[in-house]
Scaffold this active site. Structure first.
Site, short mmCIF file in Angstrom:
data_model
loop_
_atom_site.label_atom_id
_atom_site.label_comp_id
_atom_site.label_asym_id
_atom_site.label_seq_id
_atom_site.Cartn_x
_atom_site.Cartn_y
_atom_site.Cartn_z
N ASN A 78 10.05 3.05 2.57
CA ASN A 78 8.35 2.03 2.72
C ASN A 78 7.30 3.29 2.93
O ASN A 78 6.49 2.69 2.57
CB ASN A 78 8.83 1.80 4.33
N TRP A 80 5.60 -7.31 12.23
CA TRP A 80 4.70 -7.11 10.87
C TRP A 80 5.02 -8.18 10.39
O TRP A 80 4.09 -8.94 9.63
CB TRP A 80 4.79 -5.79 10.07
N TRP A 99 -3.88 -4.57 -7.39
CA TRP A 99 -3.24 -4.81 -6.93
C TRP A 99 -2.41 -6.11 -7.39
O TRP A 99 -0.70 -5.74 -6.61
CB TRP A 99 -3.73 -4.46 -5.52
N TRP A 159 0.62 -4.78 0.11
CA TRP A 159 -0.04 -4.32 -1.47
C TRP A 159 -1.85 -5.15 -1.03
O TRP A 159 -2.78 -3.64 -1.16
CB TRP A 159 -0.13 -5.79 -2.31
N GLU A 163 8.16 -2.52 14.41
CA GLU A 163 7.95 -2.95 11.75
C GLU A 163 8.85 -4.42 12.66
O GLU A 163 6.90 -5.16 11.54
CB GLU A 163 9.09 -2.04 12.02
N TRP A 200 -11.58 -3.43 -12.12
CA TRP A 200 -10.86 -2.88 -12.32
C TRP A 200 -10.30 -2.64 -13.85
O TRP A 200 -11.02 -2.98 -14.45
CB TRP A 200 -9.00 -3.74 -11.98
#
Length: 458
Positions: A332, A266, A350, A373, A263, A294
């Site tokens: 998370n 990332w 987003w 995102w 993790e 959108w």
């Protein structure tokens, strides 16, 4: 003859230990630690309200730490490249040291400052320097899993360095007062609960790491359970550079925290993505999403406000959004659920969600925030296909979020386990809890119809 002073330009690297720029400066001569509050260079991406709260306390902690080493932190505000160059000239500094940053505005500032002074940039905010981990053909990885495999060939990172010995200049430049910057909210004080949640600063980061080490053996089993304290909560400390990734890696390697190390990687991956697309927080990595339909207008704006306020009628989403507002942080797993709901249930861009997180998260990071995102939206280089639509109600039940919901949505505090995930669906919603903005089946059908339009428009 007294050596000329050397400036250390601090940004998101607010620590003394394992701080390559500080160590290099200390080896050259008297050190002037320097921080510039720059709201001009980032433009609309200047740090948000929650980050400003954290920054105030982190700078306060850094200055206190420097004081214990017979030094101090100099504060100025303005356009960083110009301010640092002006102070260097003022004190006769021959060199400026800084940790390299990869946000587009900081790269712009580094280029500008490098034309005015001798600027020495160092790596130290990632496990491996961005761009150092390459594909077999020499390119930048766009997919995380092969990146992670390749990164491990560069690990472990160098052992963390100790705090260097610092010497003070014969004359200190003038400093602004931290209180003058109005970083803390007052009317209203929406950050009132932050003090009970967080301890910004290098010492707070070290304490948080040790707390996590004590629990890391259970990380894999608990990380997705919002009602459990199963995550590290190191993200704001890493974002502000109060602890180095190398320090975390070495400590958790000794504690058998291999699951978390993946993790941690990332963050490195996100910085590498910025080398490909510096505008990752504004531009779709997949151009097809430039045509996505959108929603806009009054109804969409109303839905966006309901989402921001945690009044969507979906308990797990509302709990996450209220936790975010109260603490500057969100679990998370719930971040993914809340983001998916905004994008796929409400069909809201987003970027509107990313902007809200930028203002309300204490760990809002340009690379990580943007990458996550776009992963949820399906618009990223490495992303979840848009057609995979999270079902908030079943996600809530799957990850046993009942107690989490009761903690953050007090009007549901008396709803039992059988009804807590979908109180409206079983007729158990108390008066005053809002109706769902849209039904899951209806939202799913609408979302799939919308994404079909960009596929047919090729």
């Amino acid at each position: 003859m007294t050596a000329p002073p050397v400036i250390v330009w601090f940004r998101q690297d607010l620590r003394l230990a394992d701080q390559a720029a500080l160590a290099a400066a200390a080896a050259e001569g008297p050190v002037i630690p320097f921080y510039v509050l720059d709201d001009e260079t980032p433009g609309k991406w200047r740090i948000g309200g929650a980050q400003r709260w954290w920054l105030y306390h982190s700078l306060q902690a850094l200055d206190a730490s420097l004081g214990r080493h017979r030094s101090r932190l100099i504060l100025r505000s303005g356009k960083a490249a110009e301010v640092v160059a002006a102070v260097a000239k003022e004190v006769g500094a021959t060199r400026v040291h800084a940790i390299r940053h990869y946000e587009p505005w900081w790269r712009e500032a580094e280029d500008a400052l490098g034309k005015a002074v001798d600027l020495c940039l160092h790596d130290g905010n990632q496990l491996a320097p961005p761009g150092a981990v390459r594909t077999g053909s020499g390119g930048i990885f766009k997919i995380f899993t092969p990146f992670w495999r390749a990164l491990q060939e560069h690990m472990p990172p160098p052992a963390p360095a100790e705090v260097p010995s610092l010497s003070a200049p014969s004359r200190w430049p003038k400093s602004e007062r931290l209180e003058e910057w109005a970083l803390l909210p007052e009317k209203p004080d929406w950050a009132e609960a932050f003090d009970t949640e967080w301890t910004p600063g290098e010492a707070g980061a070290a304490e948080r790491l040790e707390d996590f080490v004590a629990e890391v053996a259970r990380y894999k089993a608990r990380r997705d359970l919002p009602a459990e304290e199963g995550t590290s909560r190191l993200s704001p400390h890493l974002h502000f550079g109060e602890i180095s990734p190398a320090t975390v890696w070495h400590r958790l390697s000794r504690a058998k925290g291999a699951e978390f190390l993946r993790e941690l990687a990332w963050r490195d991956f996100a910085q590498n993505e910025l080398l490909i697309l510096p505008e990752l927080g504004e531009a779709n990595a997949r151009e097809a999403f430039d045509r996505f339909p959108w929603r806009s207008g009054k109804a969409a704006a109303s839905d966006l406000r309901a989402w921001q306020q945690g009044r969507t009628g979906y308990p797990i989403v509302d709990a996450g959004m209220r936790q975010l507002w109260a603490t500057g942080w969100m679990h998370n797993r719930v971040r993914m659920i809340a983001a998916s709901f905004l994008i796929k249930h409400l069909l809201i861009d987003w970027r509107d969600g990313a902007a809200w997180f930028w203002d309300t998260l204490v760990d809002a990071d340009w690379g990580n925030n943007s990458l996550n995102w776009q992963w949820v939206a399906g618009s990223g280089f490495d992303s979840n296909p848009f057609g995979r639509i999270m079902a908030p109600l079943s996600q809530s039940e799957k990850f046993d979020a009942g107690d989490y919901i009761r903690a953050w949505v007090p009007e549901l505090g008396e709803v039992d386990d059988a009804a807590i995930h979908d109180p409206h669906g079983v007729g158990a919603a108390p008066e005053g809890y809002p109706e769902p903005l849209i039904g899951h089946k209806e939202a799913r059908a609408r979302a799939l119809s919308a994404v079909a339009k960009i596929k047919s428009a090729r």
